[in-house]
Design a protein around this motif. Sequence first.
Motif, PDB file in Angstrom:
ATOM      1  N   GLY A 147     -47.951 -36.565 -53.021  1.00  0.00           N
ATOM      2  CA  GLY A 147     -48.853 -37.667 -53.319  1.00  0.00           C
ATOM      3  C   GLY A 147     -49.432 -37.534 -54.706  1.00  0.00           C
ATOM      4  O   GLY A 147     -49.233 -36.526 -55.396  1.00  0.00           O
ATOM      5  N   SER A 148     -50.146 -38.532 -55.123  1.00  0.00           N
ATOM      6  CA  SER A 148     -50.738 -38.550 -56.455  1.00  0.00           C
ATOM      7  C   SER A 148     -52.089 -37.835 -56.447  1.00  0.00           C
ATOM      8  O   SER A 148     -52.509 -37.286 -55.431  1.00  0.00           O
ATOM      9  CB  SER A 148     -50.881 -39.997 -56.931  1.00  0.00           C
TER      10      SER A 148
ATOM     11  N   PHE B 124     -58.106 -35.513 -54.334  1.00  0.00           N
ATOM     12  CA  PHE B 124     -59.035 -36.604 -54.643  1.00  0.00           C
ATOM     13  C   PHE B 124     -60.401 -35.997 -54.937  1.00  0.00           C
ATOM     14  O   PHE B 124     -61.058 -35.462 -54.049  1.00  0.00           O
ATOM     15  CB  PHE B 124     -59.139 -37.568 -53.464  1.00  0.00           C
ATOM     16  N   SER B 125     -60.844 -36.074 -56.177  1.00  0.00           N
ATOM     17  CA  SER B 125     -62.168 -35.582 -56.560  1.00  0.00           C
ATOM     18  C   SER B 125     -63.182 -36.716 -56.453  1.00  0.00           C
ATOM     19  O   SER B 125     -62.993 -37.796 -57.017  1.00  0.00           O
ATOM     20  CB  SER B 125     -62.145 -35.042 -57.992  1.00  0.00           C
TER      21      SER B 125
ATOM     22  N   GLY C  73     -53.786 -33.696 -47.617  1.00  0.00           N
ATOM     23  CA  GLY C  73     -54.486 -33.837 -48.891  1.00  0.00           C
ATOM     24  C   GLY C  73     -55.846 -33.164 -48.873  1.00  0.00           C
ATOM     25  O   GLY C  73     -56.380 -32.814 -47.820  1.00  0.00           O
ATOM     26  N   VAL C  74     -56.416 -32.983 -50.057  1.00  0.00           N
ATOM     27  CA  VAL C  74     -57.708 -32.301 -50.206  1.00  0.00           C
ATOM     28  C   VAL C  74     -58.662 -33.188 -50.990  1.00  0.00           C
ATOM     29  O   VAL C  74     -58.287 -33.756 -52.027  1.00  0.00           O
ATOM     30  CB  VAL C  74     -57.529 -30.955 -50.948  1.00  0.00           C
TER      31      VAL C  74
ATOM     32  N   ALA D 108     -60.480 -31.293 -45.887  1.00  0.00           N
ATOM     33  CA  ALA D 108     -59.100 -31.656 -45.585  1.00  0.00           C
ATOM     34  C   ALA D 108     -58.988 -32.024 -44.114  1.00  0.00           C
ATOM     35  O   ALA D 108     -59.961 -31.923 -43.350  1.00  0.00           O
ATOM     36  CB  ALA D 108     -58.155 -30.502 -45.930  1.00  0.00           C
ATOM     37  N   HIS D 109     -57.802 -32.442 -43.701  1.00  0.00           N
ATOM     38  CA  HIS D 109     -57.567 -32.722 -42.283  1.00  0.00           C
ATOM     39  C   HIS D 109     -57.620 -31.413 -41.487  1.00  0.00           C
ATOM     40  O   HIS D 109     -57.189 -30.358 -41.975  1.00  0.00           O
ATOM     41  CB  HIS D 109     -56.213 -33.399 -42.103  1.00  0.00           C
TER      42      HIS D 109
END
Length: 269
Positions: free
Chosen positions: A42-43, A131-132, A157-158, A199-200
């Motif tokens: 992912g981006s 994602f910040s 993702g984080v 995160a998840h």
Amino acid sequence: MKREFAVYKNFGFRTVHGWLDRDVLAISEVLDRVQRDKGVSGSVAEIGVHRGKLFIGLSLLRREGESAVAIDIFDDQELNIDHSGLGNLKRFKANVERWASLDGVKIHQGDSTKVQTETLRELAGSDIRFFSVDGGHTEEIVLSDMRLAESVLADGGVVIADDVFNEHWPGVSVAIVRYLDEGGKLVPFLVGFNKMFLAHPDYVADYRAAVESAFEGSLLDLVWESAGFAGHPVTIIAHRHAIQVVTGVLKRSKAVRAAYTQLTGRTPS
């Protein structure tokens, strides 16, 4: 971009105006390796890029085909209702170009609370794996930004939330507790260097273990402890002189919960 990231982590980030501990970049690098091992793709994105200090580091962790999305009000400072940060689009672009590249960088200038999930996913071209959240620091803005981040986050993702334990911005702490209490799908697993990492649930144990292993014995002035935040186990990693401050806030979580109750009229579960 492994070499470029190392150069930025060890030197370049110091030349970019902003507030960031080098070890946040080191932690991000560890988490990136775990994501690669697990096939998480992912981006990357950041709300509140300021002059690009963290954004550049995340951008340098991208793989081929991944985008980097910057969301900030930049020079529209009349929208900066709590005076957190001072974005500057011209300087941001110059810093990114100097230490990374503007290729694949997508810029959205505006109020993050008005950004829709579909718009962000279209900008990124994919889900987002880093994602910040470092935009406005009021309770409602942080809560909105956290929900937006969750809505586009890739599996595994984080999210990196800023200033959760900064005494100058109590609304951030309350927003994170509200996010968790009101059904947030992400959970915290690491606190360190003025950041909280979420995160998840299926990924947090591996992420915690990887960071602890990477930092074990690396520097004499770094220590970590285990604690809990809103019912979730977290690892606290910090410089030795700061660890007591963070653990003190966590161990006195009743204060955070009391602030939440006072501001919302509800008791977190």
